[in-house]
Design an enzyme around this catalytic site. Structure first.
Site, PDB file in Angstrom:
ATOM      1  N   SER B 157      71.124  39.672  -1.091  1.00 42.99           N
ATOM      2  CA  SER B 157      70.236  39.327   0.017  1.00 42.99           C
ATOM      3  C   SER B 157      69.054  38.577  -0.585  1.00 42.99           C
ATOM      4  CB  SER B 157      69.753  40.626   0.675  1.00 42.99           C
ATOM      5  OG  SER B 157      68.609  40.409   1.483  1.00 42.99           O
ATOM      6  N   TYR B 170      66.596  49.380   0.794  1.00 42.49           N
ATOM      7  CA  TYR B 170      67.460  48.199   0.909  1.00 42.49           C
ATOM      8  C   TYR B 170      67.166  47.210  -0.224  1.00 42.49           C
ATOM      9  CZ  TYR B 170      69.746  44.170   3.212  1.00 42.49           C
ATOM     10  OH  TYR B 170      70.546  43.104   3.514  1.00 42.49           O
TER      11      TYR B 170
END
Lengths: 272, 278
Positions: B157, B170
């Protein structure tokens, strides 16, 4: 099947041989017409033979054999006026520009170093890249269709390799400088949907790397030998590998990729 | 014209929908057969519903419509045995393995990291970090057994390369798989097995297109919508675009696993509309 670059025009510096010729052919295979420039002459501080007018003619012949158009001009990226004139000539003939590949570069890595090496490598590999983008910038923006720019840096644009000579230090400094240039252009040109990225090759099998002077230079400095040691079991990569990475970046497959440094380095940077 | 992956087999996690389905279809378009797994149930509290058996069946239908073979299985990246069984069965049917796309991942609650519930942290790391490692552990032996090299891509990401507030679990997991990629690239390089990560910005899938995300981006509104989210998402980027499509990530994946990138390994490739460069 239609190519990925049908109807587009690419401006490529250093196109007479090596990576530049490979880029011209790969993009032409995908339908692009080419504005090609090369100094096609020697720079005194460079000890390996540089490209010739015959080399540039051969690039023209190979692009035309693919049924694409090419406008080739001898010009030195250090000379902004000459570069502008060469670009303008190609642009006038081919009618548009979509892609800019600042590929021209020298590696004055010698056994008897001179200060002039620093001057020439920074002028060619950094200032020349700036000139390349600047001469095409207005036409790219005015086209109103966005565009893609790829600046050829090096593993020496991400790592302190290149050796301890004026030419080697200048090479590493210039190739790092290109990254800063890319990041700035990515920011300022995004509003025009113009994307800007760098590629970072490890040693590529071209006349700039495969020559007696470079071999002597590498052998004289064990650290330089290590600087060419890749993670994948390949000593060198081919020009087509850089061309394929550039094709990804300039095609619609990379339409949302900008501001990125893409190593094509057989794992060198990660492993070093 | 032959595809870029003719005769190859790819193992894809999280393949029931979204990016995973897009990857399966894109690689199949280039000639690959597919081993597709997905967990297909609500394993943690996500702001979007879990993929269903029908979703995975639809992925299979789309791959088969391209005249490629696909073996699907319900498997959980938290459970190595379920992955191993799925890959072993897929390789038994399809004959080989060349590519791993570790795509499965979740996005759970945005709360301050230093006071986050233990479960929220543990589940995230278990799925988005350890789940990638388990996918590798289950599948790499088959690639090595082929002796033909291979390509592995982890979906990280933009938050695998930069931080953000209130999602430390995350961010840590997505950074963690970059470390895993870098280590495996060195470990597997001698066998010509390449390992890279892709770093997407917002991708137009259920993971970001949901009410909780809209509220996080537009707290001032009672019932914010996709239309409210778009300009705020776009403001994160250099290019004047709010989000990328799953197909854009699939095209980057295809580049990395094809021979076009035969000498690219150990690399983090953002597909982020210029977010990291901004």
């Amino acid at each position: 099947m239609a190519g990925q670059l049908e109807g587009k025009v690419a401006f490529i510096t250093g196109a007479a041989r090596g990576q530049g010729r490979s880029h011209a052919l790969r993009l032409a295979q995908e339908g692009a017409d080419i504005i090609a420039i090369d100094i096609a002459a020697q720079i005194d501080s460079v000890t390996y033979p540089m490209a010739t007018p015959e080399d540039l003619d051969e690039t023209v012949r190979q692009v035309e054999a693919l049924d694409r158009r090419i406008v080739a001009t001898q010009a030195d990226v250090r000379d902004r006026d000459a570069l502008q004139a060469a670009f303008d000539r190609g642009f006038a003939e081919l009618g548009r520009v979509d892609i800019v590949l600042a590929n021209a570069g020298i590696a004055p890595l010698t056994m008897e170093p001179t200060y002039q090496e620093w001057t020439d490598v920074v002028a060619t590999n950094l200032t020349g890249v700036y000139h390349t983008v600047e001469v095409a910038r207005k036409a790219l923006i005015d086209g109103g269709r966005g565009g893609a720019i790829v600046l050829t840096s090096s593993t020496a644009g991400l790592n302190g390799i290149g050796g301890d000579t004026p030419g080697g230090l200048g090479y590493t400094a210039a190739k790092h400088g290109v990254v800063g240039l890319m990041r700035s252009y990515a920011n300022v040109l995004a509003q025009h949907s113009i994307r800007v990225n760098t590629v970072h090759p490890t040693g590529v099998n071209t006349p700039m790397v495969v020559n007696d002077q470079m071999q002597q230079f590498l052998e004289a400095d064990p650290q330089m030998g290590n600087a060419m040691a890749n993670a994948l079991p390949v000593p060198m990569i081919e020009a087509i590998d850089i061309s394929n990475a550039i094709l990804f970046l300039v095609s619609d497959a990379g339409r949302y990729v900008t501001g990125v440094t893409l190593p094509v380095d057989a794992g060198f940077t990660n492993k070093k | 014209m032959t595809g870029k992956l003719e005769g190859k087999v790819a193992f894809i996690t999280g393949a029931a929908r979204g990016q995973g389905r897009s990857h399966a279809v894109r690689l199949a378009e280039e000639g690959a057969d597919i081993i597709a797994v997905d967990v297909l149930e609500q394993i943690v509290d996500t702001p979007y519903p879990p993929a269903t058996e029908e979703d995975l069946a639809e992925t299979a239908r789309q791959v088969e419509a391209l005249d490629r073979r696909i073996v699907t299985a319900k498997a959980d990246v938290r459970d190595l045995a379920s992955l191993t069984s799925a890959v072993d069965d897929g390789v038994a049917q399809l004959g080989r393995l060349d590519i791993i796309a570790a795509n499965a991942g979740v996005l759970t609650g945005m709360t301050p990291t230093s006071s986050m519930d233990d479960d929220l942290w543990d589940d995230m790391v278990d799925i988005n970090l350890s789940g990638v490692w388990r996918s590798v552990k289950a599948a790499v032996p088959h690639i090595r057994a082929g002796g033909r090299g291979g390509a592995i891509v982890f979906t990280s990401s933009i938050f695998g390369l930069r931080g953000t507030g209130s999602s430390g679990h995350y961010v840590a997991a997505k950074h963690g798989i970059v470390g895993l990629m870098r280590s495996l690239a060195i470990e597997l390089g001698p066998e010509m097995i390449r390992v890279n990560t892709i770093h997407p910005t917002q991708v137009d899938t259920d993971m970001i297109q949901n009410d909780r995300m809209y509220r996080a981006f537009s707290p001032e509104k009672d019932a914010p919508t996709r239309e409210d989210f778009a300009p705020k998402s776009q403001a994160m980027h250099l290019l004047p675009v709010p989000w990328v499509e799953p197909r854009d990530i699939s095209n980057a994946l295809l580049f990395l696993v094809s021979d076009d990138a035969r000498y690219i390994t150990g690399v983090s490739l953002p597909v982020d509309l210029g977010m990291l460069a901004k």
